[in-house]
Design a protein around this motif. Structure first.
Motif, PDB file in Angstrom:
ATOM      1  N   GLU A 169       0.837  -1.203   0.000  1.00  0.00           N
ATOM      2  CA  GLU A 169       0.000   0.000   0.000  1.00  0.00           C
ATOM      3  C   GLU A 169       0.872   1.253   0.000  1.00  0.00           C
ATOM      4  OE1 GLU A 169      -3.048   2.304   3.021  1.00  0.00           O
ATOM      5  OE2 GLU A 169      -3.073   0.115   3.043  1.00  0.00           O
ATOM      6  N   ALA A 170       1.962   1.225   0.752  1.00  0.00           N
ATOM      7  CA  ALA A 170       2.886   2.369   0.790  1.00  0.00           C
ATOM      8  C   ALA A 170       3.540   2.586  -0.571  1.00  0.00           C
ATOM      9  CB  ALA A 170       3.945   2.151   1.870  1.00  0.00           C
ATOM     10  N   ILE A 171       3.872   1.520  -1.259  1.00  0.00           N
ATOM     11  CA  ILE A 171       4.439   1.644  -2.611  1.00  0.00           C
ATOM     12  C   ILE A 171       3.421   2.292  -3.543  1.00  0.00           C
ATOM     13  CG2 ILE A 171       5.170   0.319  -4.640  1.00  0.00           C
ATOM     14  CD1 ILE A 171       6.484  -1.677  -2.621  1.00  0.00           C
ATOM     15  N   ARG A 172       2.167   1.832  -3.463  1.00  0.00           N
ATOM     16  CA  ARG A 172       1.116   2.441  -4.306  1.00  0.00           C
ATOM     17  C   ARG A 172       0.931   3.919  -3.949  1.00  0.00           C
ATOM     18  NH1 ARG A 172      -1.069  -2.536  -3.125  1.00  0.00           N
ATOM     19  NH2 ARG A 172      -2.501  -1.696  -1.573  1.00  0.00           N
ATOM     20  N   TRP A 173       1.005   4.237  -2.660  1.00  0.00           N
ATOM     21  CA  TRP A 173       0.872   5.633  -2.238  1.00  0.00           C
ATOM     22  C   TRP A 173       1.983   6.472  -2.870  1.00  0.00           C
ATOM     23  CZ3 TRP A 173       3.963   9.092   0.434  1.00  0.00           C
ATOM     24  CH2 TRP A 173       3.336  10.300   0.785  1.00  0.00           C
ATOM     25  N   TRP A 174       3.223   5.983  -2.834  1.00  0.00           N
ATOM     26  CA  TRP A 174       4.327   6.714  -3.452  1.00  0.00           C
ATOM     27  C   TRP A 174       4.127   6.849  -4.955  1.00  0.00           C
ATOM     28  CZ3 TRP A 174       7.042  10.246  -1.603  1.00  0.00           C
ATOM     29  CH2 TRP A 174       7.666  10.184  -0.366  1.00  0.00           C
ATOM     30  N   MET A 175       3.638   5.797  -5.598  1.00  0.00           N
ATOM     31  CA  MET A 175       3.407   5.881  -7.053  1.00  0.00           C
ATOM     32  C   MET A 175       2.403   6.996  -7.359  1.00  0.00           C
ATOM     33  SD  MET A 175       3.281   1.840  -7.904  1.00  0.00           S
ATOM     34  CE  MET A 175       3.906   1.644  -9.551  1.00  0.00           C
ATOM     35  N   ASP A 176       1.326   7.051  -6.595  1.00  0.00           N
ATOM     36  CA  ASP A 176       0.329   8.106  -6.793  1.00  0.00           C
ATOM     37  C   ASP A 176       0.935   9.484  -6.500  1.00  0.00           C
ATOM     38  OD1 ASP A 176      -1.543   6.170  -7.438  1.00  0.00           O
ATOM     39  OD2 ASP A 176      -2.540   6.223  -5.470  1.00  0.00           O
ATOM     40  N   TYR A 177       1.698   9.581  -5.435  1.00  0.00           N
ATOM     41  CA  TYR A 177       2.335  10.840  -5.045  1.00  0.00           C
ATOM     42  C   TYR A 177       3.269  11.319  -6.162  1.00  0.00           C
ATOM     43  CZ  TYR A 177       4.720  14.134  -1.860  1.00  0.00           C
ATOM     44  OH  TYR A 177       5.239  15.261  -1.255  1.00  0.00           O
ATOM     45  N   LEU A 178       4.097  10.416  -6.670  1.00  0.00           N
ATOM     46  CA  LEU A 178       5.036  10.782  -7.737  1.00  0.00           C
ATOM     47  C   LEU A 178       4.298  11.155  -9.027  1.00  0.00           C
ATOM     48  CD1 LEU A 178       7.793   8.081  -7.126  1.00  0.00           C
ATOM     49  CD2 LEU A 178       7.877  10.515  -6.505  1.00  0.00           C
ATOM     50  N   ASP A 179       3.183  10.466  -9.314  1.00  0.00           N
ATOM     51  CA  ASP A 179       2.359  10.831 -10.481  1.00  0.00           C
ATOM     52  C   ASP A 179       1.802  12.240 -10.322  1.00  0.00           C
ATOM     53  OD1 ASP A 179       2.840   8.380 -11.675  1.00  0.00           O
ATOM     54  OD2 ASP A 179       0.866   7.526 -11.156  1.00  0.00           O
ATOM     55  N   GLU A 180       1.360  12.582  -9.102  1.00  0.00           N
ATOM     56  CA  GLU A 180       0.848  13.937  -8.839  1.00  0.00           C
ATOM     57  C   GLU A 180       1.945  14.975  -9.019  1.00  0.00           C
ATOM     58  OE1 GLU A 180      -1.080  14.221  -5.006  1.00  0.00           O
ATOM     59  OE2 GLU A 180      -2.151  12.338  -5.361  1.00  0.00           O
ATOM     60  N   VAL A 181       3.129  14.685  -8.499  1.00  0.00           N
ATOM     61  CA  VAL A 181       4.259  15.608  -8.653  1.00  0.00           C
ATOM     62  C   VAL A 181       4.553  15.823 -10.134  1.00  0.00           C
ATOM     63  CG1 VAL A 181       6.763  15.869  -8.331  1.00  0.00           C
ATOM     64  CG2 VAL A 181       5.315  15.170  -6.403  1.00  0.00           C
ATOM     65  N   GLU A 182       4.615  14.723 -10.880  1.00  0.00           N
ATOM     66  CA  GLU A 182       4.906  14.829 -12.318  1.00  0.00           C
ATOM     67  C   GLU A 182       3.837  15.654 -13.045  1.00  0.00           C
ATOM     68  OE1 GLU A 182       6.159  11.972 -16.054  1.00  0.00           O
ATOM     69  OE2 GLU A 182       5.032  11.088 -14.404  1.00  0.00           O
ATOM     70  N   ALA A 183       2.566  15.408 -12.726  1.00  0.00           N
ATOM     71  CA  ALA A 183       1.479  16.147 -13.380  1.00  0.00           C
ATOM     72  C   ALA A 183       1.559  17.638 -13.049  1.00  0.00           C
ATOM     73  CB  ALA A 183       0.127  15.573 -12.963  1.00  0.00           C
ATOM     74  N   LEU A 184       1.863  17.956 -11.801  1.00  0.00           N
ATOM     75  CA  LEU A 184       1.972  19.362 -11.404  1.00  0.00           C
ATOM     76  C   LEU A 184       3.179  20.036 -12.060  1.00  0.00           C
ATOM     77  CD1 LEU A 184       1.012  19.029  -7.646  1.00  0.00           C
ATOM     78  CD2 LEU A 184      -0.304  20.213  -9.419  1.00  0.00           C
ATOM     79  N   VAL A 185       4.253  19.321 -12.216  1.00  0.00           N
ATOM     80  CA  VAL A 185       5.439  19.893 -12.889  1.00  0.00           C
ATOM     81  C   VAL A 185       5.120  20.151 -14.356  1.00  0.00           C
ATOM     82  CG1 VAL A 185       7.799  19.378 -13.651  1.00  0.00           C
ATOM     83  CG2 VAL A 185       7.127  18.915 -11.296  1.00  0.00           C
ATOM     84  N   ILE A 186       4.451  19.207 -15.018  1.00  0.00           N
ATOM     85  CA  ILE A 186       4.065  19.385 -16.424  1.00  0.00           C
ATOM     86  C   ILE A 186       3.133  20.579 -16.564  1.00  0.00           C
ATOM     87  CG2 ILE A 186       2.721  18.364 -18.313  1.00  0.00           C
ATOM     88  CD1 ILE A 186       3.937  15.618 -17.413  1.00  0.00           C
ATOM     89  N   GLU A 187       2.168  20.680 -15.663  1.00  0.00           N
ATOM     90  CA  GLU A 187       1.221  21.804 -15.683  1.00  0.00           C
ATOM     91  C   GLU A 187       1.964  23.137 -15.494  1.00  0.00           C
ATOM     92  OE1 GLU A 187      -1.949  23.291 -12.415  1.00  0.00           O
ATOM     93  OE2 GLU A 187      -2.321  21.272 -13.183  1.00  0.00           O
ATOM     94  N   ARG A 188       2.898  23.145 -14.581  1.00  0.00           N
ATOM     95  CA  ARG A 188       3.668  24.347 -14.287  1.00  0.00           C
ATOM     96  C   ARG A 188       4.530  24.751 -15.492  1.00  0.00           C
ATOM     97  NH1 ARG A 188       4.904  27.452 -10.368  1.00  0.00           N
ATOM     98  NH2 ARG A 188       6.983  28.279 -10.179  1.00  0.00           N
ATOM     99  N   LYS A 189       5.166  23.782 -16.098  1.00  0.00           N
ATOM    100  CA  LYS A 189       6.018  24.074 -17.274  1.00  0.00           C
ATOM    101  C   LYS A 189       5.168  24.533 -18.461  1.00  0.00           C
ATOM    102  CE  LYS A 189       9.942  21.106 -16.171  1.00  0.00           C
ATOM    103  NZ  LYS A 189      10.928  22.148 -15.979  1.00  0.00           N
ATOM    104  N   SER A 190       3.975  23.944 -18.627  1.00  0.00           N
ATOM    105  CA  SER A 190       3.083  24.355 -19.718  1.00  0.00           C
ATOM    106  C   SER A 190       2.586  25.778 -19.503  1.00  0.00           C
ATOM    107  CB  SER A 190       1.882  23.418 -19.786  1.00  0.00           C
ATOM    108  OG  SER A 190       2.297  22.119 -20.132  1.00  0.00           O
ATOM    109  N   ALA A 191       2.299  26.124 -18.259  1.00  0.00           N
ATOM    110  CA  ALA A 191       1.807  27.476 -17.946  1.00  0.00           C
ATOM    111  C   ALA A 191       2.904  28.523 -18.156  1.00  0.00           C
ATOM    112  CB  ALA A 191       1.310  27.537 -16.507  1.00  0.00           C
ATOM    113  N   GLY A 192       4.150  28.117 -17.950  1.00  0.00           N
ATOM    114  CA  GLY A 192       5.282  29.054 -18.062  1.00  0.00           C
ATOM    115  C   GLY A 192       5.813  29.192 -19.470  1.00  0.00           C
ATOM    116  N   ALA A 193       5.365  28.303 -20.370  1.00  0.00           N
ATOM    117  CA  ALA A 193       5.898  28.319 -21.742  1.00  0.00           C
ATOM    118  C   ALA A 193       5.289  29.365 -22.607  1.00  0.00           C
ATOM    119  CB  ALA A 193       5.680  26.950 -22.384  1.00  0.00           C
TER     120      ALA A 193
END
Length: 193
Positions: A169-193
């Motif tokens: 369950e902790a591994i799945r939690w980290w996978m979701d957390y890392l997916d959220e981080v990646e999505a937010l970084v992509i969103e941030r980079k798209s907004a700044g472009a």
């Protein structure tokens, strides 16, 4: 790093005892906690957008403490127990059948001679369990006749659950957390472009 944690968790067999059990568990727990450290100290150092997202996600996690429980009450607590006190947060028990010999893998045997359930008040033998300390012994896998073995978290919000299930369950939690981080970084980079 998370894939190494998954590998270690897959090898966390219910038949392990002694050194293989302890070392596998230490690997699972320390790798689970190290994911956050590597995210903060390696990944975030390499990219300013990642740094901003990781910092905000961590602040959010601190603000909601003690939630998520999987992070604070398992990943962090179990890591601290292991690395600071070498204390394991789970126990293994064996529930032997009546008139059973248990081979402990250390050359020792224990013989259980239990009255048939029909001679016990109410016809039940509730609570019959041998507390086998699979963490403290020396040796590897338990022989097949040792089963069924229960290996459960000893206390806290995950008490009574399999340590392997909670680690997964902790591994799945980290996978979701890392997916959220990646999505937010992509969103941030798209907004700044």
């Amino acid at each position: 790093m998370l894939s190494d944690c998954q590998w270690a968790c897959q090898h966390l067999s219910g038949t392990l005892s002694g050194e293989p059990l302890r070392i596998t568990w230490v690997a699972v727990v320390t790798l689970l906690r190290a994911v956050g450290h590597v995210l903060d100290q390696v990944d975030a150092e390499a990219d300013a957008d990642v740094r901003l997202v990781v910092t905000e996600k961590h602040r959010s996690c601190v603000r909601t403490r003690p939630l998520p429980e999987i992070y604070w009450q398992f990943i962090c607590c179990e890591r601290n127990n292991i690395l600071k006190q070498y204390r394991f947060g789970f126990a293994r028990t064996i529930e032997p059948a009546p008139d059973t010999t248990l081979y402990l893998g250390t050359g020792q045997t224990i013989r259980f001679q239990v009255a048939p359930t029909s001679s016990i008040a109410g016809g039940r033998a509730d609570g019959l369990a041998f507390n086998y300390d699979a963490l403290s012994v020396t040796g590897g896998p338990l022989p097949p006749q040792q089963r069924p073995i229960k290996s459960l978290i000893a206390d806290g919000p995950f008490k009574g659950r399999s340590e392997k299930d909670v680690a997964e369950e902790a591994i799945r939690w980290w996978m979701d957390y890392l997916d959220e981080v990646e999505a937010l970084v992509i969103e941030r980079k798209s907004a700044g472009a």
